[in-house]
Scaffold this active site. Structure first.
Site, PDB file in Angstrom:
ATOM      1  N   TYR A  15     -24.293  13.751 -30.010  1.00 47.22           N
ATOM      2  CA  TYR A  15     -23.432  14.705 -30.730  1.00 47.22           C
ATOM      3  C   TYR A  15     -23.773  14.603 -32.209  1.00 47.22           C
ATOM      4  CZ  TYR A  15     -18.959  16.923 -32.041  1.00 47.22           C
ATOM      5  OH  TYR A  15     -17.979  17.744 -32.542  1.00 47.22           O
ATOM      6  N   TYR A 169     -11.428  15.604 -22.494  1.00 46.25           N
ATOM      7  CA  TYR A 169     -11.801  14.471 -23.358  1.00 46.25           C
ATOM      8  C   TYR A 169     -10.714  14.176 -24.387  1.00 46.25           C
ATOM      9  CZ  TYR A 169     -14.060  11.675 -26.924  1.00 46.25           C
ATOM     10  OH  TYR A 169     -14.321  10.679 -27.827  1.00 46.25           O
ATOM     11  N   HIS A 170     -10.332  15.200 -25.135  1.00 42.50           N
ATOM     12  CA  HIS A 170      -9.379  15.002 -26.223  1.00 42.50           C
ATOM     13  C   HIS A 170      -7.973  14.699 -25.722  1.00 42.50           C
ATOM     14  CE1 HIS A 170     -12.707  17.283 -28.066  1.00 42.50           C
ATOM     15  NE2 HIS A 170     -12.461  16.530 -29.101  1.00 42.50           N
ATOM     16  N   LYS A 538      -0.585  16.342 -43.172  1.00 44.62           N
ATOM     17  CA  LYS A 538      -1.977  16.431 -42.742  1.00 44.62           C
ATOM     18  C   LYS A 538      -2.691  17.440 -43.640  1.00 44.62           C
ATOM     19  CE  LYS A 538      -3.858  15.364 -39.419  1.00 44.62           C
ATOM     20  NZ  LYS A 538      -4.903  14.296 -39.329  1.00 44.62           N
ATOM     21  N   ASP A 542      -8.361  18.653 -40.900  1.00 41.58           N
ATOM     22  CA  ASP A 542      -8.419  17.629 -39.857  1.00 41.58           C
ATOM     23  C   ASP A 542      -7.294  17.845 -38.852  1.00 41.58           C
ATOM     24  OD1 ASP A 542      -8.695  15.285 -38.364  1.00 41.58           O
ATOM     25  OD2 ASP A 542      -7.442  14.157 -39.755  1.00 41.58           O
ATOM     26  N   HIS A 544      -6.981  16.039 -35.974  1.00 40.15           N
ATOM     27  CA  HIS A 544      -6.675  14.831 -35.208  1.00 40.15           C
ATOM     28  C   HIS A 544      -5.305  14.322 -35.659  1.00 40.15           C
ATOM     29  CE1 HIS A 544     -11.132  14.585 -34.494  1.00 40.15           C
ATOM     30  NE2 HIS A 544     -10.675  14.304 -33.303  1.00 40.15           N
TER      31      HIS A 544
END
Length: 670
Positions: A15, A169-170, A538, A542, A544
């Protein structure tokens, strides 16, 4: 035993992408020369969220976690000298997936490629963006339409392309259990397939081709047996759904096809050399079992928890795959777990629990309804909070973090500033200047006509792919394409899941959380406030948000009033909220590397507003040198992944509030 032919290895990817299209192209060529067999493109956050590099929200984010692609010229340079007809390219892109696929198609055409032979994948799973990754742009309904239009277009025009990679995945990174990971991914697949079927764009006899192009992108954690059983359960449930719900008779079309990146959530900043064996174990979970083997694998690097991996670090991860595939005898045998009663019992249990959760989501109206209600997000926040609580209590052991913490100095991290790759801060200005040159030199009337046609198509019910391809050819930029659709569809702020998350750590008398609650209560009393108020912000792009959500939930459980408005805020919005809510502390969470740009901006705006006495704390993947700079700039405390005790962090926040307000330290331990 008769000799059997050795299996072909899985696709091996890294990646990658950073700084500029030119720098990333050089990186791709080097990786291919090292034996990588597929490309996996990482895009920067402005590209992922539909902003041009000169937008205010893109500041500090350009080229940091991936490559900026603003227009056709960038895409040309990204793949210069790489024959796309011979390549298998994975693009980790979601809200703007249609746009990036259009750019890729046009570049392939310019190379003289037959687009019907293009192979690769666009991730294009928007549900997990609402739940965990945070690069969504549009509301669920229009987002599902974009996905549907892409799928129907590729099945007809780029038949070897995987138009969607249902991405669990996340979800695991956000705390999902194996059952949640399977159930939420499968519910997403059902929502997508139902939408394609109901759109009327694909004749019933061709629907099997749609099912065959659905691929999955999963996570593999360090619980090796459980993860391997999870993949077998995934395959069984997909077989059941495709045959029973959609009536697909041909086994070839029902095959469960998945790629994997192994878990980054479990990689540690403490003793990061341990991450190598974690990565190997996680890879074995998706390669050892022939009947559930991944079709493509990409591995994180050992220093992912420290910052951006260097090319050498990525090479190390590629070599791990190559040693397993080419030196071991892994690919010479049939499935070595077939017939194991232990494995079968575990798979049966995962299948039963996952089907029950899928049915629960179906009763709510499906995955999209479960997103909009906040159910899926609150479940993930709760699961993640429970996991964190187990780690802090020592019930879940992590070597080097909460057990076996004594260590020799590591030669790998002897010089932390060179143990990761850094992006030149001047890169952003160069990218912005190149964008302005592109706009100045394109055929402006053609670009504007293409955007008008896109908006007209969006306002109607036409497939949006044709209008998007024309935008690509006309020199439209990423931000312009996305803003045209924002004008029609609007934007979406996903539920945070914080307010509805249950208490994960009970404040039992004498417990660390109870002591912090007492500190917070006494401090609020001394300040003449009912409760201490914490703003969790935040800034930037981003998405996440897992860490921010866990801080918000634990602060709430410690008696704080928490102000958390979700992701994607400007420093100006954060300071405005801090003043309006009269908070006692501002906590900023940034994992994209934009802290050096955005945190000082927040501090300066607080000073200008006469609120310099509000302490600001920062959490994220922040190198030591950057942390020292932030403290010199006025940040009260910096927390990184090695600070895994959330209750202790909340205690430190109370201490910083007391110090900022010139209150005597409390002797109550935290």
């Amino acid at each position: 035993m008769t000799e059997r032919q050795k299996d072909r290895p899985w696709l091996m990817r890294t990646y990658a992408g950073h700084s500029t299209a030119e720098a990333s192209n050089e990186l791709y060529r080097r990786n291919l020369a090292k034996g990588q067999t597929g490309l996996s493109v990482a895009f920067d956050l402005p590209t992922q969220t539909g902003y041009d590099p000169d937008h205010v929200l893109a500041r500090g984010e350009v080229g940091r976690v991936g490559v900026p692609v603003s227009h056709l010229g960038d895409m040309r340079r990204l793949f210069q000298g790489i024959p796309l007809e011979q390549m298998n390219t994975s693009m980790t892109i979601n809200a703007t997936a249609m746009w990036l696929l259009a750019l890729y198609q046009v570049v392939a055409e310019e190379q003289g490629a037959d687009v019907t032979r293009l192979q690769g994948t666009t991730q294009n799973d928007i549900v997990k963006e609402y739940l965990s990754r945070g690069t969504h742009v549009f509301p669920p309904g229009p987002s599902l339409r974009l996905t549907t239009d892409m799928i129907t277009y590729t099945v007809a025009n780029i038949p070897k392309w995987n138009p969607i990679n249902i991405c669990s995945y996340h979800l695991q990174e956000a705390g999902a259990t194996p059952v949640q990971e399977i159930a939420y991914a499968m519910s997403t697949a059902v929502a997508v397939l139902d939408a394609v079927r109901d759109s009327g764009q694909v004749p019933p006899e061709k629907f099997g081709d749609v099912v065959a192009r659905i691929s999955f992108f999963v996570n593999a954690g360090v619980r090796f047996i459980e993860e391997m059983c999870k993949m077998r359960a995934f395959g069984r449930i997909w077989e059941k759904i495709t045959s029973e719900r959609y009536g697909i008779r041909e086994p070839r079309l029902r095959r469960f096809r998945y790629g994997v990146q192994v878990n980054s959530l479990g990689l540690t900043e403490a003793q990061p050399e341990n991450n190598v064996q974690r990565i190997v174990l996680e890879m074995l979970a998706v390669t050892l079992s022939r009947d559930a083997r991944a079709r493509a694998v990409q591995l994180p690097a050992w220093n992912e928890a420290l910052g951006l991996p260097r090319p050498w670090d990525q090479q190390w991860s590629l070599r791990i795959q190559q040693v397993l595939a080419h030196e071991s005898d892994l690919l010479e045998y049939d499935d070595i777990f077939a017939g194991s009663h232990v494995i079968e019992a575990k798979v049966d249990a995962l299948v039963a629990e996952s089907l029950a959760e899928i049915a629960r989501i179906e009763e709510m109206g499906g995955a999209m309804a479960a997103v909009e209600s906040g159910y899926l997000k609150s479940q993930l926040v709760a699961s993640h909070a429970e996991r964190r609580a187990r780690i802090e209590a020592g019930d879940e052991k992590i070597v080097g973090v909460n057990i076996f913490e004594t260590t020799e100095p590591s030669p790998l991290t002897g010089d932390l500033d060179t143990a990761i790759m850094t992006v030149d801060p001047a890169n952003e200005a160069r990218v912005v200047a190149a964008l302005h040159d592109w706009r100045d030199n394109r055929d402006e009337s053609r670009a504007q006509d293409a955007l008008a046609a896109l908006k007209a198509a969006a306002a109607g019910d036409a497939n949006l792919m044709a209008a998007t391809v024309e935008c690509a050819r006309a020199g439209v930029t990423t931000g312009e394409w996305a803003w045209a659709l924002r004008d029609v569809f609007g934007e979406f702020r996903a539920p945070t899941g914080v307010s509805s998350a249950p208490v994960a750590v009970a404040p039992e008398q004498g417990s660390p959380l109870a002591l912090v609650r007492e500190k917070a209560s006494r401090t609020a009393g001394e300040l003449g406030s009912g409760r201490l108020r914490l703003l969790v912000g935040k800034p930037g792009l981003d998405g996440h948000s897992n860490g921010a959500e866990q801080i918000a939930v634990r602060a709430r459980d410690a008696g704080f009033e928490v102000v958390y408005q979700g992701i994607r805020l400007t420093p100006e919005q954060i300071v405005s909220a801090a003043l309006a809510e009269d908070v006692h502390c501002v906590g900023l969470s940034i994992l994209s590397g934009s802290h050096a740009e955005l945190v000082p901006d927040v501090l300066e705006r607080l000073r200008e507003a006469g609120a310099a006495d509000i302490p600001v704390i920062v959490g994220g993947i922040i190198p030591n040198g950057d942390a020292a700079e932030l403290r010199r700039a006025g940040v009260a405390a910096v927390f990184t992944p090695k600070d895994f005790g959330i209750t202790e962090i909340i205690g430190r926040i109370v201490d910083e509030i007391r110090q900022a307000n010139k209150l005597d330290p409390l002797e109550v331990p935290a």
